[in-house]
Design a protein around this motif. Structure first.
Motif, short mmCIF file in Angstrom:
data_model
loop_
_atom_site.label_atom_id
_atom_site.label_comp_id
_atom_site.label_asym_id
_atom_site.label_seq_id
_atom_site.Cartn_x
_atom_site.Cartn_y
_atom_site.Cartn_z
N GLY A 33 -33.23 50.22 66.83
CA GLY A 33 -31.91 50.45 67.40
C GLY A 33 -31.84 51.82 68.00
N VAL A 263 -32.08 44.62 64.11
CA VAL A 263 -31.47 45.57 65.04
C VAL A 263 -30.28 46.22 64.33
N ALA A 275 -27.91 47.48 71.56
CA ALA A 275 -28.37 46.43 70.64
C ALA A 275 -28.49 45.10 71.35
N VAL A 279 -31.84 42.87 71.78
CA VAL A 279 -31.92 41.45 71.38
C VAL A 279 -32.52 40.63 72.52
N LEU A 292 -28.69 41.20 63.20
CA LEU A 292 -28.07 42.49 63.49
C LEU A 292 -27.44 43.06 62.22
N VAL A 440 -25.47 38.14 61.67
CA VAL A 440 -24.93 39.50 61.55
C VAL A 440 -24.53 39.77 60.11
#
Length: 477
Positions: A33, A263, A275, A279, A292, A440
């Motif tokens: 990141g 990430v 980010a 991806v 994420l 996420v």
């Protein structure tokens, strides 16, 4: 903060961190990141959690701030993995940590792929020393070299990599190819030509066939630097193919099923924009993206009170406080007027009730503050310098905020927090709308910096928190 404050939309899949690190097929986790989003802390927290759940893990960091060593209770991290003490090993796991030493890793490559005499010539070469210390992309390339070395040793069943703090997270993927291309490029081949021909014949070949080019290079680089580069290239000739081979092997390792990319981003527009770009790049390179990590997400225990309602209530309380202040000012003025009359000898004969009469209240305040001379029963005792003390109005006590003013200030702070929450949610929702397939997890912000294993455990618990579980786990002391 409750789960209602930060839970993901139903359309966004949840990243199951514990399932990821518990899976024995997961051998490498790469935290990547943009800078300043908490990659190092995330990598360290994952390492602690994985070790305490039974994995034999090593964390490789490239963070120059050395915060990882401090949080793990290690006096210093270097190019050798060191075991972290204090990790709960009841499940049979253990944790090691190390910090990449870019130059030392480059030296190890030279020492491992050249005989002693050639290795010494390379290590002492001025151009090599400059290249190994600061050539663009060298740090990222050496991180990949070290990852390959750790994986080849097969001593740990989980390697967690904290990627370099580059301006762009994409440098981590580009560096191996970029350095390999440099070492295999036309410029290097030109410099290698005289070395391949050999001795004086080689120099004659270079002087006759490429005099114009070398003359230009000498002007650009300087004659001594050009000779240093040529010496370096001659010594490294047999190693150039190895750089390319290892770069390609590491790249394939990153694409393998046992690798998982995480990430890491903050809930801010620029961080999530990068980010999203990462991806997309990982997908294009066919690298396995686990999900994420949305780090440092804010919340509120009073999320049902909106910013608008809080501001409206604060405005009402502010008006109320202003009215109270105006009334208090009128009362003070009346008290001062009564006090002035008392000093002029117009005090009423009857003893008033101090609870209801402002004059009596002022007199009581004077007595309480030590202005009245109790021994003589007179007003007008003198100070040490012989002067009569001034009236209390000349030295008023600093005004204190009323309850209404304090409540209004707190409501405004709450409104600011709710505005931050709303902005973070909008930013997150834009990302999940663009990439609904990306799992996420959200990590609630801690009130302070992480500086020990307990703090890393708290981050690990937040990383693995199921958004349907309710309240976040309490912070550990």
């Amino acid at each position: 903060m409750t789960a209602d404050d930060s839970t993901l939309d139903a359309s966004a899949p949840w990243l199951e961190v514990d399932a990821l690190i518990d899976d024995p097929r997961t051998r490498i986790v790469v935290c990547c990141g943009s800078g300043g989003v908490g990659k190092t802390t995330t990598a360290a927290a994952l390492g602690v959690r994985a070790a305490e759940r039974g994995r034999k893990a090593v964390v490789l960091t490239i963070d120059p701030a050395r915060r990882l060593a401090q949080s793990m209770g290690i006096s210093e991290l270097d190019n050798v993995p060191r075991q972290v003490k204090g990790v709960d090993d009841a499940a049979g796991g253990e944790l090691h940590a190390m910090m990449l030493d870019m130059k030392r890793t480059f030296d190890e490559i030279v020492e491992g792929h050249a005989d002693a005499e050639r290795a010494r010539a390379i290590l002492e070469n001025p151009f090599y020393q400059s290249l190994s210390a600061g050539f663009a992309g060298t740090q990222e390339y050496m991180a990949m070299e070290k990852l390959g070395q750790l994986r080849a040793r097969d001593e740990w069943d989980l390697i967690i990599v904290d990627t370099p703090p580059s301006r762009s997270a994409l440098d981590f993927l580009d560096a191996p190819k970029r350095l390999g291309s440099f070492l295999d490029g036309k410029f290097i081949r030109v410099l290698m030509a005289p070395a391949k021909v050999g001795g004086r014949a080689g120099m004659k070949f270079l002087n006759v066939g490429m005099s114009m080019m070398t003359g230009t290079l000498s002007k650009l680089m300087g004659g001594q630097l050009l000779r240093d580069v040529q010496t370096f290239v001659a010594a490294m000739d047999t190693m150039f193919g190895g750089f390319r081979t290892r770069a390609d092997a590491t790249y394939r390792l990153l694409q393998a099923p046992g690798t998982a990319f995480l990430v890491v981003a903050a809930p801010e527009r620029d961080a999530l924009r990068e980010a999203a770009y990462f991806v997309e790049r990982l997908a294009a390179e066919q690298m396995p993206l686990a999900g994420l990590v949305l780090n440092r997400v804010h919340g509120s225990g009073a999320s049902r009170l909106s910013a608008e309602r809080a501001l409206a209530a604060a405005e009402t309380l502010t008006d109320q406080a202003a009215e109270e202040a105006e009334t208090a000012a009128e009362e003070r003025a009346a008290a001062q007027e009564a006090e002035a009359g008392a000093e002029a000898g117009t005090t009423p004969d009857t003893d008033p009730d101090p609870a209801t009469d402002p004059v009596a209240e002022a007199a009581e305040n004077l007595e309480r503050n030590g202005i009245v001379d109790h021994d003589g029963g007179k007003n007008g005792s003198r100070t040490a310098d012989g002067h009569s003390p001034t009236a209390p109005a000349a030295h008023p006590a600093p005004p204190t905020a009323s309850a209404a003013q304090l409540a209004a200030g707190l409501l405004r702070l709450h409104a600011e927090r709710m505005q931050v929450l709303a902005r973070e949610r909008r930013t997150r929702d834009r990302f999940t709308a663009l990439h609904p397939e990306v799992p996420v997890t959200e990590v609630a912000a801690l009130p302070g910096d992480v500086h020990d294993l307990a703090g890393l455990r708290a981050i690990g618990a937040r990383l693995a928190l199921d958004p349907t579980d309710g309240d976040i786990p309490p912070e550990q002391p």
